[in-house]
Design a protein around this motif. Structure first.
Motif, short mmCIF file in Angstrom:
data_model
loop_
_atom_site.label_atom_id
_atom_site.label_comp_id
_atom_site.label_asym_id
_atom_site.label_seq_id
_atom_site.Cartn_x
_atom_site.Cartn_y
_atom_site.Cartn_z
N VAL A 15 -2.42 -8.82 -7.09
CA VAL A 15 -3.88 -8.75 -7.20
C VAL A 15 -4.37 -7.44 -6.57
O VAL A 15 -3.98 -7.11 -5.45
N PRO A 16 -5.23 -6.68 -7.26
CA PRO A 16 -5.68 -5.39 -6.74
C PRO A 16 -6.65 -5.49 -5.57
O PRO A 16 -7.49 -6.40 -5.50
N LYS A 17 -6.51 -4.55 -4.65
CA LYS A 17 -7.48 -4.21 -3.61
C LYS A 17 -7.55 -2.69 -3.59
O LYS A 17 -6.63 -2.02 -4.05
N ILE A 18 -8.64 -2.11 -3.07
CA ILE A 18 -8.73 -0.65 -3.00
C ILE A 18 -9.38 -0.21 -1.69
O ILE A 18 -10.39 -0.76 -1.27
N HIS A 19 -8.78 0.83 -1.06
CA HIS A 19 -9.49 1.63 -0.05
C HIS A 19 -10.37 2.60 -0.83
O HIS A 19 -9.86 3.44 -1.58
N LEU A 78 0.84 -1.20 0.00
CA LEU A 78 0.00 0.00 0.00
C LEU A 78 0.88 1.25 0.00
O LEU A 78 0.73 2.14 0.83
N GLY A 79 1.83 1.30 -0.91
CA GLY A 79 2.69 2.47 -0.99
C GLY A 79 1.92 3.74 -1.26
O GLY A 79 2.28 4.83 -0.78
N ALA A 80 0.82 3.65 -2.00
CA ALA A 80 -0.02 4.81 -2.32
C ALA A 80 -1.10 5.00 -1.26
O ALA A 80 -2.30 4.89 -1.53
N HIS A 81 -0.65 5.26 -0.05
CA HIS A 81 -1.55 5.44 1.10
C HIS A 81 -1.79 6.93 1.36
O HIS A 81 -2.87 7.34 1.77
N ALA A 82 -0.74 7.72 1.16
CA ALA A 82 -0.80 9.17 1.34
C ALA A 82 0.43 9.75 0.67
O ALA A 82 1.34 9.03 0.28
N SER A 128 1.24 -10.16 -1.91
CA SER A 128 0.30 -10.81 -2.83
C SER A 128 -0.61 -9.81 -3.51
O SER A 128 -1.09 -10.04 -4.62
N PHE A 129 -0.85 -8.68 -2.81
CA PHE A 129 -1.84 -7.71 -3.27
C PHE A 129 -1.22 -6.32 -3.40
O PHE A 129 -0.22 -6.01 -2.76
N ILE A 130 -1.86 -5.47 -4.20
CA ILE A 130 -1.52 -4.04 -4.27
C ILE A 130 -2.76 -3.23 -3.97
O ILE A 130 -3.87 -3.60 -4.37
N ASP A 131 -2.58 -2.13 -3.24
CA ASP A 131 -3.72 -1.35 -2.74
C ASP A 131 -3.41 0.14 -2.91
O ASP A 131 -2.25 0.54 -3.07
N ILE A 132 -4.46 0.95 -2.88
CA ILE A 132 -4.33 2.40 -2.98
C ILE A 132 -5.50 3.05 -2.25
O ILE A 132 -6.60 2.48 -2.19
N PHE A 133 -5.26 4.22 -1.66
CA PHE A 133 -6.31 4.97 -0.99
C PHE A 133 -6.94 5.90 -2.02
O PHE A 133 -6.48 7.01 -2.25
N CYS A 134 -8.01 5.41 -2.65
CA CYS A 134 -8.73 6.18 -3.67
C CYS A 134 -9.77 7.05 -2.95
O CYS A 134 -10.84 6.57 -2.58
N GLU A 135 -9.43 8.33 -2.76
CA GLU A 135 -10.28 9.19 -1.94
C GLU A 135 -9.95 10.65 -2.24
O GLU A 135 -8.81 11.00 -2.57
N ASP A 178 -5.44 8.05 -10.83
CA ASP A 178 -4.26 7.53 -10.12
C ASP A 178 -4.43 6.05 -9.81
O ASP A 178 -3.49 5.25 -9.94
N THR A 179 -5.63 5.70 -9.40
CA THR A 179 -5.93 4.31 -9.04
C THR A 179 -5.74 3.40 -10.25
O THR A 179 -5.14 2.33 -10.15
N GLU A 180 -6.27 3.83 -11.39
CA GLU A 180 -6.11 3.01 -12.60
C GLU A 180 -4.64 2.83 -12.95
O GLU A 180 -4.20 1.72 -13.30
N LYS A 181 -3.88 3.88 -12.86
CA LYS A 181 -2.45 3.81 -13.19
C LYS A 181 -1.73 2.82 -12.29
O LYS A 181 -0.93 2.00 -12.76
N LEU A 182 -2.02 2.87 -10.99
CA LEU A 182 -1.35 1.98 -10.04
C LEU A 182 -1.80 0.53 -10.22
O LEU A 182 -0.98 -0.39 -10.23
N LEU A 183 -3.10 0.32 -10.37
CA LEU A 183 -3.60 -1.05 -10.50
C LEU A 183 -3.09 -1.70 -11.78
O LEU A 183 -2.76 -2.90 -11.79
N ALA A 184 -3.01 -0.94 -12.85
CA ALA A 184 -2.48 -1.48 -14.10
C ALA A 184 -1.02 -1.91 -13.92
O ALA A 184 -0.61 -2.97 -14.40
N SER A 185 -0.26 -1.09 -13.21
CA SER A 185 1.15 -1.42 -12.96
C SER A 185 1.28 -2.62 -12.04
O SER A 185 2.11 -3.51 -12.27
#
Length: 411
Positions: free
Chosen positions: A244-248, A180-184, A215-222, A230-237
């Motif tokens: 596997v994607p997860k999202i806040h 979850l590097g893209a947390h803030a 196992s998963f990649i996550d981002i704080f989409c808010e 931003d979320t699309e860019k990170l999940l695609a990468s």
């Protein structure tokens, strides 16, 4: 090692034919066996059934569970349990009237935790986090997801993920790691969000993937954090690296992140305190699990995920703690189940399904956890003598657990 448990008042969440998840009206169905036995061989469930139909079994250890209920251990699919220190001062600030967003703007919140974690040696971070893992195991959690995201530098994010990996190696609880590097936005990138996102994608993500730290990649989409683009860019990468994607998403505002999660086949979308009709519709007939975090709503005094509306529309739902130092300083899944019933109008059957089999699905663990099924992990809770499984959420402030077994070992 074999263990035979006899005279079980009720064996809960019994699935002769295992299911991946339960949705809609099926969430209200919780299969059980009254007056049952359970036989464990090493770390898996070998057999179970009605007590008066039990075959002749010889076991190394026999436990009489008269008056007690057995159910699978909780599957907590959303936590930030690896953190340094605490944020009790922000708790006081909120009591005095400051909002979560106001605290974050003055340097509190995630950035406060990141600063502490960056300054904490890896062995000390492990020691603090291990105590929390031991605590939640005693509270009945047998599988848990842990996110990074309080590092916000390459060194600190990797430190967090190494600690998570070490915890998984050293404890019987099954742990899944999420990057979850893209947390803030860290201070060094406070006016350069695109630069930080590129840093996460090009500088940290390749190492995470190469060393198999998540196992998963996550981002704080808010609003105020990361946008849908931003979320699309990170999940695609992330998916390009096999994560596997997860999202806040939808914690404070609904901006289209749910739809982006569905587009990228996110395993789960988590928080969902704000849900529009189009968000619910987007999740229907997909493989994405909605995850509610009622302890967060309780602690921050924000709306609860509209569970009743979602389940009645046919969706599945999982429950998790969101254990973290800022918005949910508790990993108690028993409280989560109770709060879901009390505040979100979920029935005990729905809440237990959400906290076991659906929680397992939200971590990709439905084949090994989340139900009493032959061949699954021998991870289960033995309650004290209670009248029914509905007593667990009913007696929300009391400790109903007598014993916890994880992978066949008593905790």
């Amino acid at each position: 090692m074999t263990i035979l448990i006899t005279n079980i008042k009720e064996l809960v969440q019994v699935r002769d034919v295992p299911v991946r998840k339960v949705s809609g009206a099926d969430m209200g169905i919780l299969p059980t066996i009254k007056n049952a036995f359970l036989f464990i061989k090493n770390d898996v469930i070998e057999a179970y059934g009605k007590q008066d139909e039990m075959p002749n079994i010889t076991a190394d250890k026999v436990i009489d569970a008269s008056g007690k209920i057995i159910l699978p251990t909780w599957c907590d699919s959303h936590t930030h349990i690896v953190f340094a220190g605490n944020r009790e001062q922000e708790f006081v600030d909120r009591i005095k009237g400051m909002s979560y967003e106001e605290i974050a703007k003055k340097g509190g919140g995630i950035l406060n935790s990141a600063k502490k974690l960056q300054q904490t040696p890896e062995n000390e971070l492990y020691s603090q986090s291990a105590k929390r893992v031991e605590e939640v195991m005693r509270l009945g959690t047998g599988a848990i997801e842990i996110k990074s995201g309080y590092g916000l530098t390459k060194e600190a994010e990797l430190k967090m993920l190494r600690v998570i990996k070490k915890l998984n190696e050293n404890y019987p609880v099954t742990i899944k790691a999420t990057f979850l590097g893209a947390h803030a936005l860290p201070h060094d990138f406070k006016d350069n969000k695109s630069g930080y996102l590129d840093f996460v994608i090009h500088e940290i993500l390749p190492t995470v993937a190469k060393e198999k730290l998540a196992s998963f990649i996550d981002i704080f989409c808010e609003t105020g954090y990361f946008s849908v683009a931003d979320t699309e860019k990170l999940l695609a990468s992330g998916t390009a690296y096999g994560l596997v994607p997860k999202i806040h998403v939808n914690q404070f505002t609904a901006i289209g992140g749910v739809q982006m999660g569905v587009k990228y086949k996110a395993l789960s979308v988590d928080h969902l305190e704000e849900m529009r009709a189009e968000d619910i519709e987007a999740l229907q007939n997909t493989g994405t699990m909605p995850v509610a975090l009622p302890s967060c709503s309780f602690f921050l005094n924000i709306p609860y995920t509209p569970a009743r509306k979602m389940i009645d529309s046919g969706l599945p739902l999982a429950l998790a703690t969101d254990y973290n130092p800022g918005s949910t300083p508790s990993g108690n899944m028993n409280f989560v189940v109770a709060t879901a019933c009390i505040k979100m109008r979920m029935t005990p059957e729905e809440a237990i399904n959400a906290a076991t089999i659906n929680g397992a699905y939200a971590m990709g663990l439905e084949k090994t956890h989340g139900s009493i099924s032959k061949g699954k992990k021998a991870s289960f809770i033995i309650t004290k003598e209670i009248p029914s499984y509905g007593f667990i959420p009913y007696s929300f402030g009391n400790h109903c657990i007598d014993k916890v077994f994880i992978d066949g070992h008593e905790i």
